[in-house]
Design a protein around this motif. Structure first.
Motif, short mmCIF file in Angstrom:
data_model
loop_
_atom_site.label_atom_id
_atom_site.label_comp_id
_atom_site.label_asym_id
_atom_site.label_seq_id
_atom_site.Cartn_x
_atom_site.Cartn_y
_atom_site.Cartn_z
N SER A 45 4.81 9.63 2.80
CA SER A 45 6.01 9.88 2.79
C SER A 45 6.72 9.79 1.41
N CYS A 46 7.79 10.43 1.25
CA CYS A 46 8.71 10.27 -0.03
C CYS A 46 10.11 10.24 0.06
N TYR A 47 10.67 9.63 -0.50
CA TYR A 47 12.21 9.53 -0.67
C TYR A 47 12.48 11.08 -1.48
N ILE A 48 13.49 11.88 -0.77
CA ILE A 48 13.81 13.16 -1.68
C ILE A 48 15.47 12.81 -1.57
N ASN A 49 15.79 12.96 -2.86
CA ASN A 49 17.27 12.96 -3.19
C ASN A 49 18.12 14.31 -3.21
N GLN A 50 17.55 15.40 -3.32
CA GLN A 50 18.03 16.63 -3.68
C GLN A 50 19.16 17.10 -2.61
N PRO A 51 18.89 16.77 -1.61
CA PRO A 51 19.98 17.14 -0.48
C PRO A 51 21.37 16.14 -0.89
N GLU B 227 0.82 -1.37 0.06
CA GLU B 227 0.08 0.05 -0.06
C GLU B 227 0.91 1.48 0.03
N ARG B 228 2.05 1.25 0.45
CA ARG B 228 2.97 2.42 0.62
C ARG B 228 2.93 2.97 -0.63
N ARG B 229 3.03 4.29 -0.85
CA ARG B 229 3.44 4.98 -2.14
C ARG B 229 4.08 6.29 -1.83
N SER B 230 4.61 7.15 -2.73
CA SER B 230 5.49 8.09 -2.67
C SER B 230 4.48 9.11 -2.62
N THR B 231 4.30 10.21 -1.61
CA THR B 231 3.44 11.17 -1.74
C THR B 231 4.09 12.17 -1.95
N ARG B 232 3.46 12.83 -2.87
CA ARG B 232 3.87 14.46 -3.34
C ARG B 232 3.01 15.41 -3.06
N GLN B 233 1.79 15.27 -2.45
CA GLN B 233 0.98 16.17 -2.12
C GLN B 233 0.57 16.09 -0.63
N TYR C 43 10.73 19.45 -1.22
CA TYR C 43 10.11 18.62 -0.19
C TYR C 43 8.77 18.38 -0.26
N TYR C 44 8.12 18.84 -1.42
CA TYR C 44 6.82 18.91 -1.79
C TYR C 44 5.76 19.58 -0.64
N GLY C 45 6.34 20.60 0.19
CA GLY C 45 5.67 21.32 1.16
C GLY C 45 5.41 20.48 2.27
N SER D 41 -0.86 3.99 -8.06
CA SER D 41 -0.04 2.60 -7.76
C SER D 41 0.86 2.24 -9.14
N PRO D 42 2.22 2.57 -9.35
CA PRO D 42 2.76 1.99 -10.63
C PRO D 42 2.81 0.59 -10.72
N ALA D 43 2.47 0.14 -12.04
CA ALA D 43 2.49 -1.36 -12.35
C ALA D 43 3.90 -1.93 -12.10
N ARG D 44 4.06 -3.20 -11.66
CA ARG D 44 5.31 -3.90 -11.85
C ARG D 44 5.81 -4.29 -13.12
N LYS D 45 7.12 -4.02 -13.23
CA LYS D 45 7.85 -4.42 -14.37
C LYS D 45 7.77 -5.90 -14.26
C1 LIG Z 1 16.74 6.08 -4.57
C2 LIG Z 1 15.62 6.88 -4.78
C3 LIG Z 1 15.52 8.17 -5.19
C4 LIG Z 1 14.27 8.81 -5.14
N1 LIG Z 1 14.21 10.42 -5.33
C5 LIG Z 1 13.05 10.92 -5.23
C6 LIG Z 1 13.17 12.17 -5.32
O1 LIG Z 1 14.18 12.87 -5.18
N2 LIG Z 1 12.05 13.02 -5.52
C7 LIG Z 1 10.74 12.11 -5.59
O2 LIG Z 1 9.64 12.81 -5.76
N3 LIG Z 1 10.82 10.89 -5.59
C8 LIG Z 1 12.08 10.21 -5.39
N4 LIG Z 1 11.68 8.76 -5.40
C9 LIG Z 1 10.64 8.03 -5.18
C10 LIG Z 1 10.23 7.37 -6.56
O3 LIG Z 1 10.07 8.14 -7.66
C11 LIG Z 1 9.27 6.32 -6.47
O4 LIG Z 1 9.50 5.26 -5.40
C12 LIG Z 1 8.79 5.76 -7.77
O5 LIG Z 1 8.34 6.43 -8.67
C13 LIG Z 1 7.59 4.53 -7.47
O6 LIG Z 1 6.67 5.03 -6.95
P1 LIG Z 1 5.93 4.55 -5.23
O7 LIG Z 1 7.33 4.76 -4.53
O8 LIG Z 1 4.79 5.46 -5.01
O9 LIG Z 1 5.90 3.01 -5.39
C14 LIG Z 1 12.95 8.07 -4.99
C15 LIG Z 1 13.19 6.83 -4.73
C16 LIG Z 1 14.36 6.06 -4.61
C17 LIG Z 1 14.34 4.41 -4.48
#
Ligand SMILES: Cc1cc2nc3c(=O)[nH]c(=O)nc-3n(C[C@H](O)[C@H](O)[C@H](O)COP(=O)(O)O)c2cc1C
Length: 196
Positions: free
Chosen positions: A139-145, A13-19, A99-101, A184-188
């Motif tokens: 939550s979302c992984y943020i790579n800019q820093p 269920e976890r997704r990367s939240t951007r809002q 960091y999408y606010g 939810s992105p499809a799995r490859k």
């Molecule tokens: C190493 C890594 C770096 C990422 N960097 C960013 C980022 O800087 N900004 C962002 O919005 N998402 C970032 N993501 C999230 C991915 O875009 C996201 O995991 C992917 O599109 C799949 O979506 P999901 O997490 O909702 O399943 C990152 C994910 C990983 C694993």
């Protein structure tokens, strides 16, 4: 998938939240997220990471300005070189927020010259993302820093909030309440093999 339990469900269920909504997470939630992070595995049980949770709005806004500025001079590695122009343009747009606010940004850093620095922090952040999901947070992984970790003004500013200039900036996590759920992105196909 034939087996299921709460953790497996959470992983799906976890997704990367951007809002995010503007609402701050509670101290108890922050505590649970950081606790999940520090219980991750680490190479030879190093635990040499540092998780810096930034919730002060002025600090986040100032960091955002430094990130925008930093991208003007950024020299990317091969993975991103082809997209440099698009990335630069995107980061200069009005309202850009790396960091999408989100109301909380957790910056994971690690000791210098440590080969497992990023791997350890990535394991810790995945724990944190799943903990967030289990608590109803996004939550979302943020790579800019991480990308801009050699940017001098950014390092000086981060040093001011206690992140040593010696440290590797490994990854960050934006956390907060979900405003708009991400699809939810499809799995490859073909990414798993079983040899038996
Ligand atoms: C190493 C890594 C770096 C990422 N960097 C960013 C980022 O800087 N900004 C962002 O919005 N998402 C970032 N993501 C999230 C991915 O875009 C996201 O995991 C992917 O599109 C799949 O979506 P999901 O997490 O909702 O399943 C990152 C994910 C990983 C694993």
């Amino acid at each position: 998938m034939s087996l299921n339990n709460e953790i497996l469900h959470c992983i799906h269920e976890r997704r990367s939240t951007r809002q995010f909504t503007g609402e701050q997470i509670s101290p108890e939630q922050l505590d649970a997220l950081l606790d999940a992070a520090i219980w991750a595995p680490s190479g030879i049980n190093s635990q040499s990471w540092l998780f810096t949770a930034v919730q002060k709005k002025e600090t986040l806004l100032h960091l955002n300005e430094l990130v925008r500025e930093g991208f003007q001079h950024w020299v990317p590695d091969d993975d991103y070189a082809g997209n440099l122009r698009a990335i630069r343009e995107h980061t200069q747009k009005e309202g850009y927020c790396f960091y999408y606010g989100a109301p909380t940004l957790i910056i994971a850093s690690n000791r210098p010259n440590y080969a497992n620095a990023v791997a350890d922090c990535a394991c810790a952040l995945q724990n944190l993302f799943l903990a967030a999901q289990s608590l109803g947070l996004g939550s979302c992984y943020i790579n800019q820093p991480h990308w801009l970790q050699n940017d001098k003004p950014i390092r000086a500013y981060l040093a001011g909030i206690g992140i040593s200039e010696e440290h590797t900036i490994c990854a960050s996590a934006a956390v907060g309440y979900i405003q708009t759920p991400s699809p939810s992105p499809a799995r490859k196909e073909g990414t798993v093999k079983i040899i038996c």
